[in-house]
Design a protein around this motif. Sequence first.
Motif, PDB file in Angstrom:
ATOM      1  N   SER A   6       7.348  -0.463 -10.865  1.00 54.62           N
ATOM      2  CA  SER A   6       7.891   0.891 -10.861  1.00 54.62           C
ATOM      3  C   SER A   6       6.787   1.947 -10.841  1.00 54.62           C
ATOM      4  N   ASN A   9       4.359   2.673  -6.633  1.00 60.45           N
ATOM      5  CA  ASN A   9       4.566   3.600  -5.531  1.00 60.45           C
ATOM      6  C   ASN A   9       3.876   3.129  -4.246  1.00 60.45           C
ATOM      7  N   SER A 161      11.510   0.317  -6.131  1.00 62.77           N
ATOM      8  CA  SER A 161      11.324   1.778  -6.123  1.00 62.77           C
ATOM      9  C   SER A 161      12.656   2.512  -5.962  1.00 62.77           C
TER      10      SER A 161
END
Length: 172
Positions: A6, A9, A161
């Motif tokens: 998480s 990115n 994501s």
Amino acid sequence: MVEQTSALNIQLLILDADGVLTDGGIFVDDQGNETKRFNVRDGFAIRAWLAARKEIAVITGRGGLALRHRLNGLGVKNLISASGPKKKVLEDLLQQLGIAAQHTAVMGDDLPDLPMLKMVGFPMAVADATPEIKAAAKWHSTKNGGNGAVREAVEFLLKSSGEWDKAVEGWG
Ligand SMILES: [Mg+2]
């Protein structure tokens, strides 16, 4: 096997070709022409990745027309045939795209990919990768190269994501 991503990115996905997009097999006909076999589910995943406005590149030691046709059909602009070390190719690409190594994932299967895996924030391996590649990876697929490994990787990254549902909107 599941790594928390998480905070990662990932904006750029780098794929090796032989052994990742294929099972490593190379068909050679009587005239010496080479062809390869690709997985349609991997293709769908690449389209989803692009729909999520992510960058993708294939860095391969072999290249070839079959690969070029396949990637053109999927809208992948970055196909780099590396005659030398893949690490230098990746360094140049990151600079060109303006993307940090920590926001990059690499999926590989064999030793030529190892320096790239060590460079980036999220190194990934196919299920049937060599032990060195698997040891360097933070995540590996349950499927082998050429048999849906890329689909699994893309789905994992985009679900991590929270972007998968939107990326495949209208398809399912
Ligand atoms: Mg390979």
